[in-house]
Scaffold this motif. Sequence first.
Motif, mmCIF file in Angstrom:
data_model
loop_
_atom_site.group_PDB
_atom_site.id
_atom_site.type_symbol
_atom_site.label_atom_id
_atom_site.label_comp_id
_atom_site.label_asym_id
_atom_site.label_seq_id
_atom_site.Cartn_x
_atom_site.Cartn_y
_atom_site.Cartn_z
ATOM 1 N N TRP A 39 0.828 -1.190 -0.039
ATOM 2 C CA TRP A 39 0.112 -0.081 -0.071
ATOM 3 C C TRP A 39 0.673 1.221 0.011
ATOM 4 O O TRP A 39 0.553 2.256 -0.705
ATOM 5 C CB TRP A 39 -0.814 0.093 1.287
ATOM 6 C CG TRP A 39 -1.726 1.077 1.005
ATOM 7 C CD1 TRP A 39 -2.758 1.408 0.426
ATOM 8 C CD2 TRP A 39 -1.719 2.349 2.170
ATOM 9 N NE1 TRP A 39 -3.248 2.648 0.831
ATOM 10 C CE2 TRP A 39 -2.726 3.074 1.710
ATOM 11 C CE3 TRP A 39 -1.043 2.679 3.199
ATOM 12 C CZ2 TRP A 39 -2.793 4.270 2.449
ATOM 13 C CZ3 TRP A 39 -1.031 3.778 3.802
ATOM 14 C CH2 TRP A 39 -2.033 4.775 3.516
ATOM 15 N N THR A 54 -2.431 2.764 -7.927
ATOM 16 C CA THR A 54 -2.840 3.166 -6.749
ATOM 17 C C THR A 54 -3.781 1.996 -5.761
ATOM 18 O O THR A 54 -4.736 1.829 -6.554
ATOM 19 C CB THR A 54 -3.628 4.598 -6.616
ATOM 20 O OG1 THR A 54 -2.664 5.686 -7.400
ATOM 21 C CG2 THR A 54 -3.872 5.151 -5.456
ATOM 22 N N ASN A 56 -6.437 1.628 -3.025
ATOM 23 C CA ASN A 56 -7.197 2.769 -1.869
ATOM 24 C C ASN A 56 -7.092 1.986 -0.644
ATOM 25 O O ASN A 56 -7.009 0.719 -0.622
ATOM 26 C CB ASN A 56 -8.732 2.570 -2.188
ATOM 27 C CG ASN A 56 -9.005 3.356 -3.379
ATOM 28 O OD1 ASN A 56 -8.231 4.401 -3.680
ATOM 29 N ND2 ASN A 56 -9.960 3.173 -4.319
ATOM 30 N N GLN A 58 -8.923 1.494 1.849
ATOM 31 C CA GLN A 58 -10.496 0.654 2.084
ATOM 32 C C GLN A 58 -10.268 -0.779 1.412
ATOM 33 O O GLN A 58 -10.383 -1.563 2.042
ATOM 34 C CB GLN A 58 -11.694 1.254 1.560
ATOM 35 C CG GLN A 58 -11.687 2.583 2.380
ATOM 36 C CD GLN A 58 -11.261 3.670 1.432
ATOM 37 O OE1 GLN A 58 -10.159 3.647 0.799
ATOM 38 N NE2 GLN A 58 -12.087 4.957 1.525
ATOM 39 N N ASN A 59 -9.517 -0.868 0.408
ATOM 40 C CA ASN A 59 -9.337 -2.061 -0.388
ATOM 41 C C ASN A 59 -8.284 -2.899 0.146
ATOM 42 O O ASN A 59 -8.255 -4.192 0.251
ATOM 43 C CB ASN A 59 -8.939 -1.931 -1.879
ATOM 44 C CG ASN A 59 -10.222 -1.298 -2.539
ATOM 45 O OD1 ASN A 59 -11.301 -1.415 -2.106
ATOM 46 N ND2 ASN A 59 -10.269 -0.577 -3.641
ATOM 47 N N ARG A 69 -8.025 3.462 9.504
ATOM 48 C CA ARG A 69 -7.483 3.542 8.339
ATOM 49 C C ARG A 69 -6.842 4.927 8.102
ATOM 50 O O ARG A 69 -5.897 5.437 7.683
ATOM 51 C CB ARG A 69 -8.369 3.222 7.245
ATOM 52 C CG ARG A 69 -8.708 1.820 6.954
ATOM 53 C CD ARG A 69 -9.611 1.347 5.855
ATOM 54 N NE ARG A 69 -10.895 2.108 5.864
ATOM 55 C CZ ARG A 69 -12.236 1.381 6.056
ATOM 56 N NH1 ARG A 69 -12.031 0.178 6.363
ATOM 57 N NH2 ARG A 69 -13.140 1.895 6.214
#
Length: 94
Positions: A39, A54, A56, A58-59, A69
């Motif tokens: 990440w 990129t 996210n 959340q993913n 997060r």
Amino acid sequence: MHTQLNHRSNDWLVEVFATCNTCGEQSSVSVDLKTWQEWMKSGEEDDDGNRTPTINVQNAFPDLTPANREVLIGNKAGWHLCNVCWADLEEMEG
């Protein structure tokens, strides 16, 4: 903003810290080291000037709460608001 490695059983975890830019409160969350590294590198340019896709937050970390997060985002961005200061800001904006 800093991190600390922890080894528990067969998994490597990283403790990610972010300090609130308003009150100085330090927040932290433990996440999988490999996922954290992927990440953190997402969206960066390689040596040839190509950007990596990129990912996210959340993913990458679907099991974390939004507040946790935000600690990761704050660490990566170098700017963070703790939950209390975030709530105060929302209250002031009304």
